[in-house]
Scaffold this motif. Sequence first.
Motif, PDB file in Angstrom:
ATOM      1  N   GLY A   1       8.821   2.812  -0.358  1.00 60.57           N
ATOM      2  CA  GLY A   1       8.796   3.347   0.993  1.00 60.57           C
ATOM      3  C   GLY A   1       8.516   4.829   0.972  1.00 60.57           C
ATOM      4  N   ARG A   2       8.266   5.356   2.139  1.00 55.73           N
ATOM      5  CA  ARG A   2       8.029   6.793   2.276  1.00 55.73           C
ATOM      6  C   ARG A   2       9.351   7.515   2.478  1.00 55.73           C
ATOM      7  NH1 ARG A   2       3.402   5.095   5.902  1.00 55.73           N
ATOM      8  NH2 ARG A   2       1.513   5.319   4.625  1.00 55.73           N
ATOM      9  N   PRO A   3       9.416   8.796   2.108  1.00 60.81           N
ATOM     10  CA  PRO A   3      10.671   9.547   2.288  1.00 60.81           C
ATOM     11  C   PRO A   3      11.117   9.619   3.735  1.00 60.81           C
ATOM     12  CG  PRO A   3       9.202  10.704   0.771  1.00 60.81           C
ATOM     13  CD  PRO A   3       8.412   9.571   1.349  1.00 60.81           C
ATOM     14  N   ASN A   4      10.188   9.607   4.678  1.00 59.69           N
ATOM     15  CA  ASN A   4      10.576   9.703   6.085  1.00 59.69           C
ATOM     16  C   ASN A   4      11.227   8.424   6.597  1.00 59.69           C
ATOM     17  OD1 ASN A   4       7.529   8.873   5.987  1.00 59.69           O
ATOM     18  ND2 ASN A   4       8.237   8.143   7.977  1.00 59.69           N
ATOM     19  N   TYR A   5      11.200   7.345   5.809  1.00 54.18           N
ATOM     20  CA  TYR A   5      11.835   6.104   6.258  1.00 54.18           C
ATOM     21  C   TYR A   5      13.345   6.252   6.418  1.00 54.18           C
ATOM     22  CZ  TYR A   5       7.506   3.420   5.443  1.00 54.18           C
ATOM     23  OH  TYR A   5       6.223   2.918   5.485  1.00 54.18           O
ATOM     24  N   VAL A   6      13.938   7.241   5.779  1.00 56.57           N
ATOM     25  CA  VAL A   6      15.388   7.443   5.892  1.00 56.57           C
ATOM     26  C   VAL A   6      15.726   8.570   6.866  1.00 56.57           C
ATOM     27  CG1 VAL A   6      15.808   6.557   3.576  1.00 56.57           C
ATOM     28  CG2 VAL A   6      15.477   9.001   3.901  1.00 56.57           C
ATOM     29  N   ALA A   7      14.727   9.105   7.571  1.00 58.59           N
ATOM     30  CA  ALA A   7      14.977  10.238   8.469  1.00 58.59           C
ATOM     31  C   ALA A   7      15.903   9.859   9.620  1.00 58.59           C
ATOM     32  CB  ALA A   7      13.658  10.785   9.008  1.00 58.59           C
ATOM     33  N   GLY A   8      15.951   8.583   9.981  1.00 63.95           N
ATOM     34  CA  GLY A   8      16.849   8.161  11.040  1.00 63.95           C
ATOM     35  C   GLY A   8      18.318   8.286  10.688  1.00 63.95           C
ATOM     36  N   LEU A   9      18.618   8.505   9.409  1.00 65.72           N
ATOM     37  CA  LEU A   9      20.008   8.698   8.974  1.00 65.72           C
ATOM     38  C   LEU A   9      20.438  10.153   9.019  1.00 65.72           C
ATOM     39  CD1 LEU A   9      19.905   6.396   5.804  1.00 65.72           C
ATOM     40  CD2 LEU A   9      20.940   5.835   8.020  1.00 65.72           C
TER      41      LEU A   9
ATOM     42  N   ALA B   1       0.825  -1.205   0.000  1.00 64.96           N
ATOM     43  CA  ALA B   1       0.000   0.000   0.000  1.00 64.96           C
ATOM     44  C   ALA B   1       0.858   1.254   0.000  1.00 64.96           C
ATOM     45  CB  ALA B   1      -0.927  -0.006   1.208  1.00 64.96           C
ATOM     46  N   VAL B   2       1.934   1.250   0.790  1.00 65.80           N
ATOM     47  CA  VAL B   2       2.840   2.400   0.829  1.00 65.80           C
ATOM     48  C   VAL B   2       3.505   2.602  -0.525  1.00 65.80           C
ATOM     49  CG1 VAL B   2       5.013   3.231   1.810  1.00 65.80           C
ATOM     50  CG2 VAL B   2       3.242   2.296   3.309  1.00 65.80           C
ATOM     51  N   ASN B   3       3.914   1.500  -1.139  1.00 66.80           N
ATOM     52  CA  ASN B   3       4.550   1.593  -2.455  1.00 66.80           C
ATOM     53  C   ASN B   3       3.596   2.179  -3.491  1.00 66.80           C
ATOM     54  OD1 ASN B   3       6.635   1.057  -4.448  1.00 66.80           O
ATOM     55  ND2 ASN B   3       5.359  -0.643  -5.133  1.00 66.80           N
ATOM     56  N   ASP B   4       2.322   1.806  -3.400  1.00 66.46           N
ATOM     57  CA  ASP B   4       1.348   2.288  -4.381  1.00 66.46           C
ATOM     58  C   ASP B   4       1.056   3.771  -4.232  1.00 66.46           C
ATOM     59  OD1 ASP B   4       1.163  -0.249  -5.430  1.00 66.46           O
ATOM     60  OD2 ASP B   4      -0.651  -0.789  -4.318  1.00 66.46           O
ATOM     61  N   GLU B   5       1.170   4.312  -3.027  1.00 65.28           N
ATOM     62  CA  GLU B   5       0.815   5.712  -2.814  1.00 65.28           C
ATOM     63  C   GLU B   5       2.018   6.658  -2.844  1.00 65.28           C
ATOM     64  OE1 GLU B   5      -1.168   5.515   0.928  1.00 65.28           O
ATOM     65  OE2 GLU B   5       0.665   5.765   2.111  1.00 65.28           O
ATOM     66  N   ASN B   6       3.208   6.132  -3.126  1.00 66.23           N
ATOM     67  CA  ASN B   6       4.405   6.976  -3.186  1.00 66.23           C
ATOM     68  C   ASN B   6       5.119   6.799  -4.517  1.00 66.23           C
ATOM     69  OD1 ASN B   6       5.137   8.257  -0.311  1.00 66.23           O
ATOM     70  ND2 ASN B   6       4.147   6.282   0.024  1.00 66.23           N
ATOM     71  N   ASP B   7       5.636   7.897  -5.042  1.00 66.64           N
ATOM     72  CA  ASP B   7       6.396   7.897  -6.286  1.00 66.64           C
ATOM     73  C   ASP B   7       7.878   7.705  -5.957  1.00 66.64           C
ATOM     74  OD1 ASP B   7       7.674   8.370  -8.692  1.00 66.64           O
ATOM     75  OD2 ASP B   7       6.379  10.061  -9.242  1.00 66.64           O
ATOM     76  N   ARG B   8       8.453   6.620  -6.419  1.00 67.40           N
ATOM     77  CA  ARG B   8       9.856   6.333  -6.098  1.00 67.40           C
ATOM     78  C   ARG B   8      10.795   7.411  -6.623  1.00 67.40           C
ATOM     79  NH1 ARG B   8      10.428  -0.254  -6.886  1.00 67.40           N
ATOM     80  NH2 ARG B   8       8.323  -0.770  -6.173  1.00 67.40           N
ATOM     81  N   LEU B   9      10.435   8.038  -7.749  1.00 69.17           N
ATOM     82  CA  LEU B   9      11.287   9.079  -8.312  1.00 69.17           C
ATOM     83  C   LEU B   9      11.368  10.302  -7.404  1.00 69.17           C
ATOM     84  CD1 LEU B   9      10.229   8.962 -12.079  1.00 69.17           C
ATOM     85  CD2 LEU B   9      12.247   7.935 -11.001  1.00 69.17           C
ATOM     86  N   LEU B  10      10.368  10.455  -6.540  1.00 71.00           N
ATOM     87  CA  LEU B  10      10.342  11.612  -5.646  1.00 71.00           C
ATOM     88  C   LEU B  10      10.895  11.289  -4.264  1.00 71.00           C
ATOM     89  CD1 LEU B  10       6.821  13.107  -6.480  1.00 71.00           C
ATOM     90  CD2 LEU B  10       9.056  13.856  -7.312  1.00 71.00           C
ATOM     91  N   LEU B  11      11.291  10.049  -4.030  1.00 67.65           N
ATOM     92  CA  LEU B  11      11.738   9.675  -2.694  1.00 67.65           C
ATOM     93  C   LEU B  11      12.964  10.475  -2.264  1.00 67.65           C
ATOM     94  CD1 LEU B  11      11.762   6.170  -1.140  1.00 67.65           C
ATOM     95  CD2 LEU B  11      13.718   7.643  -0.794  1.00 67.65           C
TER      96      LEU B  11
END
Length: 497
Positions: free
Chosen positions: A308-316, A249-259
């Motif tokens: 994934g969502r862009p915030n998934y990498v916020a821990g870095l 579901a997350v993959n479907d609602e997010n554009d990978r090019l914009l991650l």
Amino acid sequence: MSTSATTGAGGATTDRLPRPVPPFARVPVLVLAALVTALLVALAPRYDMVTDELYFLAAGKFHPAWGYMDQQPLVPLLAAFLDTTFPGSLIAFRLPAALATGLGVVLTALIAREFGGHRKAQLLAAAAYPLSPWLLLNGHWLTASTMEPLQWTAMLWLLVRWVRLHDRGVQRDRLLIGIGMVAALAVQTKFQVVVLCAALLLAMTATGPRAVFTRPALWAAVAIPAVTAVPTLWWQATHGWPALEMGTAVNDENDRLLLVPTALFYAGAVVGAVLCCYGLVVLLRSPVHRYLGWAALGVLVFFLGAGGRPNYVAGLFGVLFAAAAVGVQRLSGTLLWPACAISAVLPLAMLPVYPLDFLARHPELPSYPRLYETGWPELTEEVAHAYRSLPPEQQRRAVIVAENYYLAGALEVRGRAAGLPSVHSPHRGYWFFGAPPEGADVVLHVGRRSLADHFGRSQRLGTVESDLVNMARGNEITLYQDPLQPWSELWPRLRTS
């Protein structure tokens, strides 16, 4: 400064002390962390709970479980505890989030210190943390995405410290155990920490320090989160691994090019984005910390490929800010601090700082808190009015079905005090909380989706009105009666993701 050592017979080294790191910039860093925490505490009672807070509170308080489709049990249980202990207090409810953000400021400075950063670098790294729009705004809410960056930053600080000490001949394996303990909390928050751990292990295998794999403490650290995750994994297995469905579901609602561009925006429109990019370069060029650069790339590539969502990498963000700050610590502050001041405008503007009457007069003004934190009293009042308009015999057989999880969370958290019946939703994790009872043949549906094909009769009773543009406004309240199928058959057909 040279390494100190003691020598035994024949001049053999018997003990080596670590090279001292620069002094911790205690006063400015702690003052900055305290100011950030105080700001978030002061703004905590503004507006209302955000959609995810309502969902977490409903999950932890009314539907406690070992796992959920979209999150793990730590934050829902924490939300339930805080609401039970301090009922109605948004300050108490959101205090852990504010403290987590302030602690993230301190840990980012400490990572810069471990990298060899002096006072200026530590303060720049610490300042970059709250200049991230994502990190600061999430510090206003008690959600899993608030706790996750702190957990990742803490794990990375412990690892960087272990590597520095090991490089000087000192084994502090309790730091590895500490990583395992933080990872145990992280895996009960969100499963994404598994991606970080895998990326770190692969990167250290490829670039070093490979000596970490000879330490029994590492494998104990791996075992701690693995063992504590067993109940959560059991819940996932017995429910058909809904976490995988959530990933789809997350993959479907997010554009990978914009991650990547969105993640850089989350890091900070000026300072944060630049420091993230430069920090990655610094790490990849470092003979000692190259593994961190490759691990960061590995995490990013994974979410680009798997979705994934862009915030998934916020821990870095913290470790990248720290590496970049050390890389530029010899530069003049003539440009750095004005850039920080400019970068502060966006994250501060995204907080709930506007009067609600001002937002009502300016619906064109983008405001995430207004959109997701307001309208819940109007929603509850309108649904309660529709419910009370039903004859008593219908009220006894009635249930509420909300179209999505945030409407359901708001109605369940607020509706019990208003005398509303049980709340259900076929959306995402709420679907697992259960279908209405078979005897419930009267449904108050809240949302924009029509269920007329599944019921014998329908009647629109009203629409949620609000002076503000928000997620509650405009949802219809429809009375449905006489379901055409038993709920055991209808509920799977209504499920949405």
